[in-house]
Design an enzyme around this catalytic site. Structure first.
Site, PDB file in Angstrom:
ATOM      1  N   ARG A  25       0.820  -1.227   0.000  1.00 44.76           N
ATOM      2  CA  ARG A  25       0.000   0.000   0.000  1.00 44.76           C
ATOM      3  C   ARG A  25       0.847   1.267   0.000  1.00 44.76           C
ATOM      4  NH1 ARG A  25      -5.521  -0.960   1.961  1.00 44.76           N
ATOM      5  NH2 ARG A  25      -6.045  -2.801   0.779  1.00 44.76           N
TER       6      ARG A  25
ATOM      7  N   ARG B 252      -6.315  11.365  -5.964  1.00 46.94           N
ATOM      8  CA  ARG B 252      -7.592  10.659  -5.796  1.00 46.94           C
ATOM      9  C   ARG B 252      -8.754  11.651  -5.903  1.00 46.94           C
ATOM     10  NH1 ARG B 252     -10.224   7.201  -0.934  1.00 46.94           N
ATOM     11  NH2 ARG B 252     -10.702   9.310  -0.246  1.00 46.94           N
TER      12      ARG B 252
ATOM     13  N   TYR C 292     -14.868 -12.085  -0.101  1.00 45.59           N
ATOM     14  CA  TYR C 292     -15.566 -10.829  -0.384  1.00 45.59           C
ATOM     15  C   TYR C 292     -16.765 -11.059  -1.309  1.00 45.59           C
ATOM     16  CZ  TYR C 292     -11.723  -8.265   1.775  1.00 45.59           C
ATOM     17  OH  TYR C 292     -10.808  -7.785   2.672  1.00 45.59           O
TER      18      TYR C 292
ATOM     19  N   ARG D 259      -3.341   6.657   1.130  1.00 44.98           N
ATOM     20  CA  ARG D 259      -3.880   7.875   1.750  1.00 44.98           C
ATOM     21  C   ARG D 259      -2.951   8.565   2.733  1.00 44.98           C
ATOM     22  NH1 ARG D 259      -9.065   4.645   3.376  1.00 44.98           N
ATOM     23  NH2 ARG D 259      -7.426   3.095   3.169  1.00 44.98           N
TER      24      ARG D 259
ATOM     25  N   ASP E 220      -6.769  -2.944  -7.470  1.00 43.48           N
ATOM     26  CA  ASP E 220      -7.307  -3.592  -6.268  1.00 43.48           C
ATOM     27  C   ASP E 220      -7.646  -5.040  -6.578  1.00 43.48           C
ATOM     28  OD1 ASP E 220      -8.238  -2.662  -3.414  1.00 43.48           O
ATOM     29  OD2 ASP E 220      -9.653  -4.166  -4.113  1.00 43.48           O
TER      30      ASP E 220
HETATM   31  O1  CP3 Z   1      -0.039  -2.078  -2.388  1.00 49.79           O
HETATM   32  C1  CP3 Z   1      -0.334  -1.179  -3.213  1.00 49.79           C
HETATM   33  O2  CP3 Z   1       0.013   0.015  -3.050  1.00 49.79           O
HETATM   34  C2  CP3 Z   1      -1.027  -1.563  -4.498  1.00 49.79           C
HETATM   35  C3  CP3 Z   1      -2.413  -1.334  -4.560  1.00 49.79           C
HETATM   36  C4  CP3 Z   1      -3.333  -2.190  -3.719  1.00 49.79           C
HETATM   37  C5  CP3 Z   1      -4.532  -1.692  -3.171  1.00 49.79           C
HETATM   38  N1  CP3 Z   1      -5.207  -2.722  -2.608  1.00 49.79           N
HETATM   39  C6  CP3 Z   1      -4.969  -0.291  -3.223  1.00 49.79           C
HETATM   40  C7  CP3 Z   1      -6.028   0.158  -2.316  1.00 49.79           C
HETATM   41  C8  CP3 Z   1      -3.265  -3.546  -3.400  1.00 49.79           C
HETATM   42  C9  CP3 Z   1      -2.164  -4.552  -3.672  1.00 49.79           C
HETATM   43  C10 CP3 Z   1      -4.471  -3.870  -2.714  1.00 49.79           C
HETATM   44  C11 CP3 Z   1      -4.778  -5.237  -2.263  1.00 49.79           C
HETATM   45  C12 CP3 Z   1      -6.010  -5.479  -1.517  1.00 49.79           C
HETATM   46  N2  CP3 Z   1      -7.232  -4.863  -1.654  1.00 49.79           N
HETATM   47  C13 CP3 Z   1      -6.151  -6.502  -0.553  1.00 49.79           C
HETATM   48  C14 CP3 Z   1      -5.085  -7.496  -0.194  1.00 49.79           C
HETATM   49  C15 CP3 Z   1      -4.031  -6.939   0.684  1.00 49.79           C
HETATM   50  C16 CP3 Z   1      -4.491  -6.562   2.054  1.00 49.79           C
HETATM   51  O3  CP3 Z   1      -4.444  -5.363   2.367  1.00 49.79           O
HETATM   52  O4  CP3 Z   1      -4.823  -7.482   2.823  1.00 49.79           O
HETATM   53  C17 CP3 Z   1      -7.455  -6.451  -0.073  1.00 49.79           C
HETATM   54  C18 CP3 Z   1      -8.060  -7.340   0.995  1.00 49.79           C
HETATM   55  C19 CP3 Z   1      -8.135  -5.423  -0.787  1.00 49.79           C
HETATM   56  C20 CP3 Z   1      -9.564  -5.028  -0.684  1.00 49.79           C
HETATM   57  C21 CP3 Z   1      -9.700  -3.641  -0.243  1.00 49.79           C
HETATM   58  N3  CP3 Z   1      -9.390  -2.529  -1.010  1.00 49.79           N
HETATM   59  C22 CP3 Z   1     -10.180  -3.184   1.000  1.00 49.79           C
HETATM   60  C23 CP3 Z   1     -10.600  -4.088   2.140  1.00 49.79           C
HETATM   61  C24 CP3 Z   1     -10.135  -1.783   0.969  1.00 49.79           C
HETATM   62  C25 CP3 Z   1     -10.654  -0.827   2.000  1.00 49.79           C
HETATM   63  C26 CP3 Z   1      -9.788  -0.755   3.176  1.00 49.79           C
HETATM   64  C27 CP3 Z   1      -9.098   0.557   3.212  1.00 49.79           C
HETATM   65  O5  CP3 Z   1      -7.867   0.556   3.425  1.00 49.79           O
HETATM   66  O6  CP3 Z   1      -9.788   1.570   3.068  1.00 49.79           O
HETATM   67  C28 CP3 Z   1      -9.591  -1.403  -0.288  1.00 49.79           C
HETATM   68  C29 CP3 Z   1      -9.342  -0.026  -0.733  1.00 49.79           C
HETATM   69  C30 CP3 Z   1      -7.968   0.299  -1.214  1.00 49.79           C
HETATM   70  N4  CP3 Z   1      -7.202  -0.489  -2.030  1.00 49.79           N
HETATM   71  C31 CP3 Z   1      -7.263   1.502  -0.945  1.00 49.79           C
HETATM   72  C32 CP3 Z   1      -6.055   1.423  -1.638  1.00 49.79           C
HETATM   73  C33 CP3 Z   1      -4.989   2.476  -1.723  1.00 49.79           C
HETATM   74  C34 CP3 Z   1      -7.795   2.664  -0.130  1.00 49.79           C
HETATM   75  C35 CP3 Z   1      -8.824   3.317  -0.991  1.00 49.79           C
HETATM   76  C36 CP3 Z   1      -8.861   4.792  -0.900  1.00 49.79           C
HETATM   77  O7  CP3 Z   1      -8.011   5.493  -1.479  1.00 49.79           O
HETATM   78  O8  CP3 Z   1      -9.834   5.244  -0.271  1.00 49.79           O
END
Ligand code: CP3
Length: 347
Positions: free
Chosen positions: A25, A38, A152, A29, A75
């Site tokens: 990540r 964003r 999910y 944010r 994602d």
């Molecule tokens: O690592 C990176 O920078 C690459 C991009 C990436 C994102 N999500 C961007 C993201 C990767 C590799 C993921 C993987 C992901 N997404 C997983 C597996 C890894 C983990 O964290 O366990 C999972 C379970 C998801 C599903 C997901 N996406 C959730 C549960 C959420 C919401 C939780 C949160 O942090 O708000 C997301 C949103 C998400 N994916 C964000 C980002 C940068 C935040 C969204 C935003 O900008 O509001």
């Protein structure tokens, strides 16, 4: 030339003086420049599907910190969306999807050969990155592992204990296995297109692997990871694969051999010393600093970072967090972590 990239060298088993670094990540944010882009995109999904802006946020942490790898900004839930699930994000809460509870719900999904209609912009992001990344930076593509993505799709949201997915597995195993199978095939196609577009490494995120036990772990975590890794390596000989069976505990042991993955990413529920003795003996490991250090910083961050670098210095290691960096992290603590890794002499 590619082999000069430190991440590829570590993945090939080389023990480096200083481990290469990236962060789960890393585009997110906690960075003001991410929040600005964003806002420009409108929302998270619009950002994922806008190749220019998705490439821009992928590059932001590379410019700011010079990480050794960039991870494609996308994602794990885009694949279910491409298969026909509805997907949206509720601010402050997380993802929501249409649920799969019955065979009829499953039968409404699209065939795997139609996913590119939705996912083409993601491959375009990869192509843009290929042209813009510094020559020393490795580009990592990724997908969710079938089990994690299934949790999910079944529940329609993130769940603490993955209860709905476990319930469907118990009550209608045939339907549950169809979901795992379509996700396994879909993931292979999705990752293949990322590699064709320029991804040099792929990572499989099984964030909820820890809730699978016994034979279920073999069938729904190990087996799909093995199928995906095997097929990817058949299609793209030499392609390095990172597997992340988060919170697998003892089941981290032997995971490289059982799946063919080049690197196993470890969360922060195991110590680096334990990982060195039990997991790194089979190949590269990635991890495993607690993400909360990026919030709290200070001497604890420095001490823990040094401890991990030293504990894993005898074998191939890619420095990373044990899970994704959180929005409340302080960008200065990331710099402190990087400086500490690079200053810690390992030989
Ligand atoms: O690592 C990176 O920078 C690459 C991009 C990436 C994102 N999500 C961007 C993201 C990767 C590799 C993921 C993987 C992901 N997404 C997983 C597996 C890894 C983990 O964290 O366990 C999972 C379970 C998801 C599903 C997901 N996406 C959730 C549960 C959420 C919401 C939780 C949160 O942090 O708000 C997301 C949103 C998400 N994916 C964000 C980002 C940068 C935040 C969204 C935003 O900008 O509001």
């Amino acid at each position: 030339m590619a082999k000069n990239k430190t991440i590829l060298r570590a993945l090939a088993g080389e023990v480096l003086d200083t481990p290469p670094i990236w962060m789960m990540r890393q585009a997110g944010r906690y960075l003001p420049e991410y929040r600005a882009t964003r806002a420009q995109a409108g929302d998270f999904l619009s950002l994922c599907y806008n190749p220019e802006l998705a490439a821009e946020v992928t590059l932001q942490p590379i410019r700011r910190y010079g990480f050794d790898a960039a991870i494609l900004f996308a994602d794990i839930l885009l694949l279910p969306q491409a298969l026909g699930a509805d997907l949206w994000f509720v601010t402050g809460e997380g993802p929501r999807l249409s649920t799969i509870e019955t065979q009829a719900d499953f039968d409404k999904l699209k065939p795997v050969d139609e996913i590119d209609e939705v996912l083409n912009p993601i491959y375009e992001t990869v192509r843009i990155l290929k042209g813009e990344l510094p020559s020393e930076t490795t580009l990592i593509g990724f997908a969710g592992a079938p089990w994690t993505v299934a949790t999910y799709m079944i529940a329609g949201r993130g769940t603490k204990d993955q209860g709905p997915a476990h319930a469907l597995k118990a009550e209608n195993r045939a339907l549950f296995e169809q979901i795992i199978d379509i996700l396994t095939t879909g993931t292979i196609e999705y990752l293949s297109k990322q590699v064709e577009a320029g991804a040099e490494v792929v990572k499989i995120f099984d964030s909820w692997a820890g809730s699978l036990t016994g034979e279920d772990f073999d069938r729904y975590c190990l087996e799909p990871a093995k199928k995906i890794t095997g097929e990817m390596k058949k299609r793209f000989p030499g392609l390095p694969v990172i597997a992340f069976p988060r919170e697998a505990g003892d089941r981290y042991i032997g995971f490289h051999k059982a799946t063919g993955a080049d690197c196993v990413a470890i969360d922060d529920s195991v110590t680096a010393e334990w990982a060195a003795a039990n997991v790194q003996v089979d190949g590269c490991v990635q991890g495993n600093l607690k993400s909360s250090h990026m919030v709290t910083g200070g001497q604890n961050l420095v001490d823990e970072t040094r401890r991990i670098v030293k504990a894993l210095s005898k074998g191939p290691h890619i420095f990373n967090l044990g899970h994704g960096i959180t929005p409340d992290a302080d960008p200065d603590n990331v710099q402190l972590m990087i400086d500490t890794v690079r200053e810690t002499a390992t030989r």
